[in-house]
Design a protein around this motif. Structure first.
Motif, short mmCIF file in Angstrom:
data_model
loop_
_atom_site.label_atom_id
_atom_site.label_comp_id
_atom_site.label_asym_id
_atom_site.label_seq_id
_atom_site.Cartn_x
_atom_site.Cartn_y
_atom_site.Cartn_z
N HIS A 63 18.43 -20.32 -21.95
CA HIS A 63 17.07 -19.80 -21.77
C HIS A 63 16.18 -20.85 -21.11
CE1 HIS A 63 13.27 -17.84 -22.35
NE2 HIS A 63 12.84 -18.83 -23.13
N TYR A 64 16.24 -22.07 -21.59
CA TYR A 64 15.42 -23.13 -21.00
C TYR A 64 15.81 -23.38 -19.55
CZ TYR A 64 13.30 -27.50 -19.75
OH TYR A 64 12.57 -28.46 -19.08
N LEU A 65 17.09 -23.55 -19.30
CA LEU A 65 17.55 -23.89 -17.96
C LEU A 65 17.27 -22.78 -16.96
CD1 LEU A 65 20.86 -25.69 -18.93
CD2 LEU A 65 18.80 -26.76 -17.96
N ARG A 66 17.45 -21.54 -17.35
CA ARG A 66 17.19 -20.44 -16.42
C ARG A 66 15.70 -20.30 -16.14
NH1 ARG A 66 21.43 -17.38 -14.92
NH2 ARG A 66 20.14 -15.59 -14.37
N THR A 67 14.88 -20.54 -17.15
CA THR A 67 13.44 -20.50 -16.94
C THR A 67 13.00 -21.65 -16.04
OG1 THR A 67 13.14 -19.50 -19.12
CG2 THR A 67 11.20 -20.47 -18.12
N LEU A 68 13.58 -22.82 -16.27
CA LEU A 68 13.26 -24.00 -15.46
C LEU A 68 13.61 -23.76 -13.99
CD1 LEU A 68 12.40 -27.05 -15.43
CD2 LEU A 68 14.84 -27.56 -15.68
N CYS A 69 14.76 -23.17 -13.76
CA CYS A 69 15.23 -22.95 -12.38
C CYS A 69 14.76 -21.61 -11.81
CB CYS A 69 16.76 -23.05 -12.33
SG CYS A 69 17.35 -24.72 -12.66
N LYS A 70 13.90 -20.94 -12.56
CA LYS A 70 13.33 -19.66 -12.11
C LYS A 70 14.39 -18.65 -11.71
CE LYS A 70 9.02 -21.88 -10.69
NZ LYS A 70 9.04 -22.74 -11.79
N ALA A 71 15.46 -18.63 -12.48
CA ALA A 71 16.53 -17.66 -12.24
C ALA A 71 16.06 -16.28 -12.71
CB ALA A 71 17.78 -18.07 -13.00
N PHE B 257 18.73 -22.21 -31.98
CA PHE B 257 18.19 -21.80 -30.67
C PHE B 257 17.18 -22.83 -30.18
CE2 PHE B 257 15.05 -19.66 -28.02
CZ PHE B 257 15.84 -18.95 -27.12
N ASN B 258 16.26 -23.22 -31.07
CA ASN B 258 15.24 -24.20 -30.68
C ASN B 258 15.84 -25.57 -30.37
OD1 ASN B 258 13.23 -22.29 -30.97
ND2 ASN B 258 12.78 -22.84 -33.07
N ARG B 259 16.87 -25.94 -31.09
CA ARG B 259 17.55 -27.22 -30.84
C ARG B 259 18.16 -27.22 -29.44
NH1 ARG B 259 19.94 -27.38 -35.34
NH2 ARG B 259 21.82 -26.25 -34.74
N GLY B 260 18.81 -26.12 -29.07
CA GLY B 260 19.39 -26.01 -27.74
C GLY B 260 18.33 -26.04 -26.65
N TYR B 261 17.23 -25.37 -26.91
CA TYR B 261 16.12 -25.35 -25.95
C TYR B 261 15.55 -26.75 -25.76
CZ TYR B 261 11.79 -23.73 -23.74
OH TYR B 261 10.75 -23.52 -22.86
N ARG B 262 15.28 -27.42 -26.87
CA ARG B 262 14.65 -28.76 -26.82
C ARG B 262 15.59 -29.82 -26.26
NH1 ARG B 262 12.62 -27.46 -32.41
NH2 ARG B 262 10.61 -26.50 -32.03
N ALA B 263 16.88 -29.64 -26.48
CA ALA B 263 17.83 -30.64 -25.97
C ALA B 263 17.73 -30.76 -24.46
CB ALA B 263 19.25 -30.27 -26.38
N PHE B 264 17.62 -29.63 -23.78
CA PHE B 264 17.52 -29.69 -22.33
C PHE B 264 16.09 -29.92 -21.86
CE2 PHE B 264 21.75 -27.97 -22.60
CZ PHE B 264 22.38 -28.68 -21.60
N ALA B 265 15.11 -29.53 -22.66
CA ALA B 265 13.72 -29.78 -22.30
C ALA B 265 13.42 -31.27 -22.28
CB ALA B 265 12.78 -29.07 -23.26
N SER B 266 14.16 -32.04 -23.09
CA SER B 266 13.93 -33.48 -23.12
C SER B 266 14.65 -34.20 -21.98
CB SER B 266 14.39 -34.06 -24.46
OG SER B 266 15.79 -33.93 -24.60
N VAL B 267 15.58 -33.52 -21.33
CA VAL B 267 16.36 -34.15 -20.26
C VAL B 267 15.93 -33.69 -18.87
CG1 VAL B 267 18.69 -34.42 -19.31
CG2 VAL B 267 18.35 -34.45 -21.78
N TYR B 268 15.75 -32.39 -18.72
CA TYR B 268 15.45 -31.83 -17.39
C TYR B 268 14.00 -31.37 -17.31
CZ TYR B 268 20.50 -31.71 -16.69
OH TYR B 268 21.82 -32.05 -16.56
N PRO C 84 20.50 -29.96 -9.25
CA PRO C 84 21.87 -29.44 -9.19
C PRO C 84 22.61 -29.62 -10.53
CG PRO C 84 21.37 -30.64 -7.17
CD PRO C 84 20.21 -30.85 -8.11
N ALA C 85 22.33 -30.73 -11.22
CA ALA C 85 22.97 -30.95 -12.53
C ALA C 85 22.51 -29.91 -13.56
CB ALA C 85 22.66 -32.36 -13.03
N ALA C 86 21.24 -29.51 -13.49
CA ALA C 86 20.73 -28.49 -14.41
C ALA C 86 21.39 -27.14 -14.13
CB ALA C 86 19.21 -28.38 -14.28
N ILE C 87 21.62 -26.85 -12.86
CA ILE C 87 22.28 -25.58 -12.49
C ILE C 87 23.72 -25.58 -12.99
CG2 ILE C 87 23.05 -24.19 -10.52
CD1 ILE C 87 20.50 -25.20 -9.05
N VAL C 88 24.42 -26.70 -12.85
CA VAL C 88 25.80 -26.81 -13.34
C VAL C 88 25.82 -26.68 -14.87
CG1 VAL C 88 27.76 -28.39 -13.59
CG2 VAL C 88 26.64 -28.14 -11.37
N ALA C 89 24.89 -27.34 -15.55
CA ALA C 89 24.83 -27.27 -17.02
C ALA C 89 24.58 -25.84 -17.47
CB ALA C 89 23.74 -28.19 -17.54
#
Length: 147
Positions: A65-73, A105-116, A121-126
């Motif tokens: 959810h975080y990564l797709r929102t970040l990349c505007k998928a 769910f929140n842990r997964g969201y925050r894990a990537f929010a703290s990195v990306y 391209p790395a976020a898209i691969v992840a």
């Protein structure tokens, strides 16, 4: 007329006063104590054999959810909506399980929010890898524990 001796009355007064002193707190309890409150009984903690896999699945949903929102998928909110459907169908009136899955769910969201902070391209691969892991988990859970 009655002749009452004060010397014989003193022991009676002492006994009477002693009884009042001892009985006073007992009598007062009935009048001043609030009604007994029923203890709040916590619902039993429910655990199902696939809770660990389900928690991991919820964590993956949060990450995707975080990564797709970040990349505007397209369909970024469908992952959060999917999590809500999972909570509604799996936890019903089991607040401990709901809290556990929501925390995952929140842990997964925050894990990537703290990195990306930006879609890289790395976020898209992840995101792709996590989507694949989520699909695998969903297949395993339904094939092993589904009806």
């Amino acid at each position: 007329m009655l002749n009452v001796s004060t010397t014989s009355m003193i022991p009676v007064r002492r006994v009477f006063l002693s009884l009042l002193v001892l009985a006073g707190p007992t009598m007062a309890q009935g009048k001043n104590t609030p009604p007994a409150q029923e203890e709040e009984i916590a619902p039993p903690i429910v655990s199902v054999p696939y809770d660990d896999k389900l928690a991991r699945f919820a964590e993956v949903l949060g990450s995707v959810h975080y990564l797709r929102t970040l990349c505007k998928a397209p369909g970024g909110d469908e992952w959060r909506n999917g999590m809500q459907q999972l909570l509604d169908s799996e936890t019903g009136n089991e607040p401990q399980r709901k809290e556990k899955l929501t925390a995952a769910f929140n842990r997964g969201y925050r894990a990537f929010a703290s990195v990306y902070m930006d879609c890289t391209p790395a976020a898209i691969v992840a995101e792709e890898r996590y989507r694949n892991e989520g699909a695998t988990l969903a297949t395993e859970i339904t094939s092993r524990f589904g009806n």
